[in-house]
Design an enzyme around this catalytic site. Structure first.
Site: not given
Ligand code: PLP
Length: 461
Positions: A74, A127, A217, A260
């Site tokens: 964890y 988006t 990005d 991607k």
């Protein structure tokens, strides 16, 4: 004798997943049941799936082996530290904040940096990125160059930021209202178009003069690095890995959808340089994603991601073949006399539906109808990027009528061969031959939000 040599995929196939060519009758029924919307098809009814390149990559044997070695602790998972090392090495960011996928990183970044009333410039919207900026109270302002909106423009760097537009936003709102600029690499909504290193360097200089952060990005930064190597002076002798690190060096951090470039089926991260900013991000992460050493990924996901990230830059062969395949398909479609967005981008071929079915007015959804016709012809699944995707104006209730009415054929990484691309191109050409027979569509169900995902249609007449 010519010294031309063909290139081939830089891998051989060790495990196969059967796919099935169905009958035309079967596809006609499936298309009607899906209401002419390829998002509503069962993947079992699809032969070659070009809906998206998101989370659809094939992993390597080394990545699959890594799944078995994932540490599912964890807290403090060994796989997390492998991922930290890989991000430092491949992208050059010190601070890693893992998330379940790209939008998780966009959410955290927007929440820690944007205050209500702020303005966030960007080179065309994406988006989920825009949604999270607005959700945090900001306003997105498009500062991409005009050529990005022209499908026929062959500008080599259609993803570039227009520095005059950016300066005008700073003059109008004041730098204090602009927490950061969001710079997207290989701009998705422009058709997978790159920005140049010179442009990014200039954005960095302008922003730092005004104390504005530059956030990348980085989802498609590797594809962008390839185009810089191919097209920008001074980069032909550099590896894509070196170019990728230089891209990141002009930025203060990045959001990443690892579904991607990074060759995994799920995952993402926010990467930063400033440790204080990273601390604030981690404080939010525990509420929205998970503990700061997994952030929504399992240990095995992080292990496969760390390996995929290194693999994508290990040699230039991977990206050459990836983009080479997209360009191969685009070339076949163009050679058949069918117009597409130019130049062919990094991840998809965008067919100009307005040019293929000019007998259909835009309110009869030409790209939606063409996408369905290609599916019925061959079981090839693409998606609409036109008036259906654009939605309605909330004030007037009319459709938005975008300038571009496109069918997107998106190529998953390492999944299909050149022979599959031949089949796709033949189908597009066959549909083109019979284009006058394609009928317009009308809604039988129109959802209020993001209607393209779940809308259904029927033929007119
Ligand atoms: C896919 C994508 C995202 C969002 O990532 P998800 O992993 O789907 O949440 C953000 N930006 C760009 C450019 C993308 O292509």
């Amino acid at each position: 004798m010519s010294d031309h040599r063909s290139w081939a995929e830089p891998y051989k196939i060790k495990m196969v997943e059967p796919i099935r060519m169905t009958t035309r009758e079967h596809r006609e029924a499936a298309n009607r049941a899906a209401g002419y919307n390829t998002f509503l098809l069962a993947s079992d009814d699809v032969y070659i799936d070009l809906l998206t390149d998101s989370g659809t990559s094939a992993m390597s044997e080394y990545q699959w082996a890594g799944l078995m070695l994932g540490d599912e602790a964890y807290a403090g998972s060994r796989s997390f530290y492998h991922l930290v090392d890989a991000v430092r090495e491949v992208y050059g960011y010190e601070e890693l904040v893992p998330t379940h996928q790209g939008r998780g990183a966009e959410h955290i970044l927007s929440q820690i940096l944007i205050s209500p009333g702020d303005v966030v410039p960007g080179n065309m919207y994406f988006t989920t990125t825009k949604f999270h900026q607005e959700h945090a109270g900001g306003t997105f302002v498009d500062v991409i160059i005009d050529e990005a909106h022209d499908p026929a423009s062959t500008h080599p760097f259609k993803g570039n930021v227009d520095l005059a537009k950016l300066q005008a936003v700073i003059d109008e709102h004041g730098a204090g209202k602009i927490p950061y600029i969001s710079v997207e690499t290989n701009v998705n909504m422009a058709g997978g178009q790159p920005l140049s290193m010179a442009n990014l360097r200039a954005v960095h200089e302008l922003c730092h003069r005004h104390d504005i952060l530059v956030m990348l990005d980085a989802t498609r930064a590797l594809e962008n690095a390839w185009f810089i190597q191919q097209r920008e002076e001074g980069y032909a002798g550099k590896s894509v890995g070196e170019i990728l690190r230089e891209i990141c060096s002009y930025t203060d951090g990045a959001t990443m959808s690892s579904k991607k470039d990074n060759l995994v089926n799920i995952g993402g991260f926010l990467a930063l340089r400033d440790p204080d900013l990273a601390r604030r991000a981690r404080a939010l992460l525990v509420a929205f994603e998970g503990l700061h050493t997994y952030g929504g990924m399992s240990g095995r996901d992080m292990e496969a991601l760390a390996r995929g990230m290194r693999e994508m830059v290990a040699t230039d062969d991977h990206i050459r073949a990836r983009i080479g395949q997209v360009h191969y398909l685009g070339g076949l479609i163009n050679d058949a006399g069918i117009a597409t967005v130019q130049p062919i981008g990094g991840h998809a071929v965008f067919i100009d539906a307005a040019a293929v079915v000019p007998h259909l007015p835009q309110d009869q959804f030409p790209a939606q109808a063409l996408t369905a016709a290609i599916y019925v012809d061959s079981g090839v699944r693409g998606m609409e990027r036109g008036v259906v995707s654009a939605g309605r104006d909330p004030v007037t209730g009319d459709h938005h009528y975008p300038k571009l009415e496109l069918v997107r054929l998106t190529i998953p990484r390492r999944v299909y061969t050149q022979a599959h691309m031949d089949v796709v191109a033949e189908s597009v050409a066959a549909v083109y031959e019979r284009r006058e027979q394609i009928k317009g569509l009308r809604f039988t169900y129109e959802p209020p939000e993001l209607r393209f995902f779940q809308a259904t249609f029927e033929e007119i007449g």
